[in-house]
Design a protein around this motif. Structure first.
Motif, PDB file in Angstrom:
ATOM      1  N   GLY A   1       1.153   1.054  -5.989  1.00  0.00           N
ATOM      2  CA  GLY A   1       2.150  -0.004  -5.805  1.00  0.00           C
ATOM      3  C   GLY A   1       3.409   0.525  -5.137  1.00  0.00           C
ATOM      4  N   GLN A   2       3.839   1.704  -5.548  1.00  0.00           N
ATOM      5  CA  GLN A   2       5.036   2.299  -4.949  1.00  0.00           C
ATOM      6  C   GLN A   2       4.796   2.689  -3.495  1.00  0.00           C
ATOM      7  N   ILE A   3       3.614   3.188  -3.200  1.00  0.00           N
ATOM      8  CA  ILE A   3       3.296   3.547  -1.813  1.00  0.00           C
ATOM      9  C   ILE A   3       3.354   2.302  -0.934  1.00  0.00           C
ATOM     10  N   GLY A   4       2.752   1.224  -1.379  1.00  0.00           N
ATOM     11  CA  GLY A   4       2.785  -0.024  -0.610  1.00  0.00           C
ATOM     12  C   GLY A   4       4.194  -0.561  -0.443  1.00  0.00           C
ATOM     13  N   PHE A   5       4.978  -0.538  -1.517  1.00  0.00           N
ATOM     14  CA  PHE A   5       6.365  -0.996  -1.465  1.00  0.00           C
ATOM     15  C   PHE A   5       7.151  -0.174  -0.451  1.00  0.00           C
ATOM     16  N   MET A   6       6.962   1.126  -0.497  1.00  0.00           N
ATOM     17  CA  MET A   6       7.694   2.010   0.410  1.00  0.00           C
ATOM     18  C   MET A   6       7.230   1.811   1.858  1.00  0.00           C
TER      19      MET A   6
ATOM     20  N   MET B   1      13.365  -0.883   6.447  1.00  0.00           N
ATOM     21  CA  MET B   1      14.793  -0.967   6.141  1.00  0.00           C
ATOM     22  C   MET B   1      15.489   0.371   6.402  1.00  0.00           C
ATOM     23  N   VAL B   2      14.892   1.455   5.945  1.00  0.00           N
ATOM     24  CA  VAL B   2      15.482   2.782   6.153  1.00  0.00           C
ATOM     25  C   VAL B   2      15.548   3.086   7.648  1.00  0.00           C
ATOM     26  N   THR B   3      14.526   2.696   8.380  1.00  0.00           N
ATOM     27  CA  THR B   3      14.519   2.914   9.833  1.00  0.00           C
ATOM     28  C   THR B   3      15.735   2.258  10.481  1.00  0.00           C
ATOM     29  N   GLU B   4      15.977   1.010  10.152  1.00  0.00           N
ATOM     30  CA  GLU B   4      17.120   0.311  10.759  1.00  0.00           C
ATOM     31  C   GLU B   4      18.450   0.869  10.259  1.00  0.00           C
ATOM     32  N   MET B   5      18.501   1.276   9.001  1.00  0.00           N
ATOM     33  CA  MET B   5      19.743   1.878   8.498  1.00  0.00           C
ATOM     34  C   MET B   5      20.065   3.163   9.258  1.00  0.00           C
ATOM     35  N   ILE B   6      19.043   3.978   9.517  1.00  0.00           N
ATOM     36  CA  ILE B   6      19.269   5.227  10.238  1.00  0.00           C
ATOM     37  C   ILE B   6      19.597   4.950  11.705  1.00  0.00           C
ATOM     38  N   HIS B   7      18.947   3.946  12.296  1.00  0.00           N
ATOM     39  CA  HIS B   7      19.314   3.573  13.666  1.00  0.00           C
ATOM     40  C   HIS B   7      20.805   3.246  13.744  1.00  0.00           C
TER      41      HIS B   7
ATOM     42  N   LEU C   1      18.194  10.000   4.252  1.00  0.00           N
ATOM     43  CA  LEU C   1      17.362   8.998   3.569  1.00  0.00           C
ATOM     44  C   LEU C   1      15.922   9.071   4.071  1.00  0.00           C
ATOM     45  N   GLY C   2      15.766   9.300   5.361  1.00  0.00           N
ATOM     46  CA  GLY C   2      14.421   9.398   5.934  1.00  0.00           C
ATOM     47  C   GLY C   2      13.672  10.609   5.422  1.00  0.00           C
ATOM     48  N   GLU C   3      14.369  11.717   5.297  1.00  0.00           N
ATOM     49  CA  GLU C   3      13.731  12.929   4.784  1.00  0.00           C
ATOM     50  C   GLU C   3      13.275  12.726   3.340  1.00  0.00           C
ATOM     51  N   ARG C   4      14.153  12.146   2.540  1.00  0.00           N
ATOM     52  CA  ARG C   4      13.806  11.937   1.136  1.00  0.00           C
ATOM     53  C   ARG C   4      12.694  10.907   0.992  1.00  0.00           C
ATOM     54  N   PHE C   5      12.717   9.882   1.838  1.00  0.00           N
ATOM     55  CA  PHE C   5      11.660   8.874   1.839  1.00  0.00           C
ATOM     56  C   PHE C   5      10.299   9.557   2.002  1.00  0.00           C
ATOM     57  N   CYS C   6      10.188  10.438   3.002  1.00  0.00           N
ATOM     58  CA  CYS C   6       8.900  11.105   3.278  1.00  0.00           C
ATOM     59  C   CYS C   6       8.476  11.998   2.120  1.00  0.00           C
ATOM     60  N   GLY C   7       9.420  12.702   1.542  1.00  0.00           N
ATOM     61  CA  GLY C   7       9.077  13.533   0.389  1.00  0.00           C
ATOM     62  C   GLY C   7       8.565  12.700  -0.772  1.00  0.00           C
ATOM     63  N   ASN C   8       9.215  11.567  -1.012  1.00  0.00           N
ATOM     64  CA  ASN C   8       8.834  10.736  -2.159  1.00  0.00           C
ATOM     65  C   ASN C   8       7.520   9.993  -1.949  1.00  0.00           C
ATOM     66  N   ILE C   9       7.285   9.476  -0.761  1.00  0.00           N
ATOM     67  CA  ILE C   9       6.012   8.771  -0.546  1.00  0.00           C
ATOM     68  C   ILE C   9       4.855   9.764  -0.635  1.00  0.00           C
ATOM     69  N   SER C  10       5.098  11.002  -0.207  1.00  0.00           N
ATOM     70  CA  SER C  10       4.069  12.043  -0.339  1.00  0.00           C
ATOM     71  C   SER C  10       3.830  12.390  -1.809  1.00  0.00           C
TER      72      SER C  10
ATOM     73  N   ILE D   1       0.354   7.692   5.669  1.00  0.00           N
ATOM     74  CA  ILE D   1       1.588   8.394   5.306  1.00  0.00           C
ATOM     75  C   ILE D   1       2.035   9.320   6.431  1.00  0.00           C
ATOM     76  N   ASN D   2       1.095  10.018   7.055  1.00  0.00           N
ATOM     77  CA  ASN D   2       1.458  10.892   8.172  1.00  0.00           C
ATOM     78  C   ASN D   2       2.065  10.101   9.325  1.00  0.00           C
ATOM     79  N   ARG D   3       1.509   8.938   9.614  1.00  0.00           N
ATOM     80  CA  ARG D   3       2.040   8.100  10.691  1.00  0.00           C
ATOM     81  C   ARG D   3       3.479   7.675  10.373  1.00  0.00           C
ATOM     82  N   ILE D   4       3.692   7.214   9.158  1.00  0.00           N
ATOM     83  CA  ILE D   4       5.038   6.778   8.751  1.00  0.00           C
ATOM     84  C   ILE D   4       6.007   7.953   8.807  1.00  0.00           C
ATOM     85  N   CYS D   5       5.606   9.076   8.247  1.00  0.00           N
ATOM     86  CA  CYS D   5       6.516  10.228   8.163  1.00  0.00           C
ATOM     87  C   CYS D   5       6.731  10.881   9.520  1.00  0.00           C
ATOM     88  N   ASP D   6       5.738  10.874  10.393  1.00  0.00           N
ATOM     89  CA  ASP D   6       5.956  11.382  11.752  1.00  0.00           C
ATOM     90  C   ASP D   6       7.023  10.543  12.455  1.00  0.00           C
TER      91      ASP D   6
END
Length: 177
Positions: free
Chosen positions: A94-99, A106-112, A120-129, A153-158
């Motif tokens: 459930g958390q993976i899908g939510f993320m 949302m994080v993508t646009e915030m970082i843009h 936030l992007g770095e932590r996002f990738c660590g947590n989804i992994s 996950i690799n696609r998102i984190c790349d």
């Protein structure tokens, strides 16, 4: 819609945001409201970009609340909403899908818009992994399911890591004298 609107606001005003001058891009009350809403919404659902121990703890608290609601729905004899059924929902999945579907855009646009938020992007990738690892340990899924999740996950984190590098470069460029 908010995420799509934020993306459009960034695209139209990328020079101002890239130059760390967002006030130049906020030309109306509507833009200010949109950014305020994004930041407030981001704070509300920020557990996926917090340090892992907090990410996991808050996720479990949220899921406990959903499950309590599901228990009440069962007792009342009404249909149990999809995420509220403790017998059918995998917390890590459930958390993976939510993320993947809500937090990553949302994080993508915030970082843009605010490249200073690159961490936030770095932590996002660590947590989804980490959630993927928890899912594998708890569910003992077949290898093909693990491989499919790994690809997602690799696609998102790349994409996220590329965005982070770009954001860090924009911050360096805007702050170098």
């Amino acid at each position: 819609d908010m995420i799509k609107d934020m993306g459009m606001l960034y695209q139209i005003n990328s020079e101002a945001f890239d130059g760390l001058n967002p006030e130049a891009a906020i030309s109306s009350q509507k833009h200010l409201q949109l950014i305020g809403s994004m930041l407030l919404h981001g704070a509300d659902v920020s557990n996926p970009v917090k340090p892992w121990d907090l990410c996991q703890r808050y996720a479990h608290l949220c899921m406990d609340e959903f499950f309590a609601q599901g228990d009440l729905e069962k007792q009342a004899g009404i249909p149990v909403q999809m995420l509220n059924d403790r017998t059918k929902v995998s917390r890590p999945n459930g958390q993976i899908g939510f993320m993947e579907f809500f937090i990553a855009p949302m994080v993508t646009e915030m970082i843009h818009m605010f490249p200073q938020y690159a961490s936030l992007g770095e932590r996002f990738c660590g947590n989804i992994s980490m959630w993927a690892e928890v899912w594998q340990n708890e569910a003992d899924p077949p290898q093909d399911a693990v491989a499919r999740l790994s690809v997602r996950i690799n696609r998102i984190c790349d994409n996220m890591q590329s965005l982070v590098k770009d954001a860090e470069a924009r911050v360096r460029a805007a702050t170098s004298y």
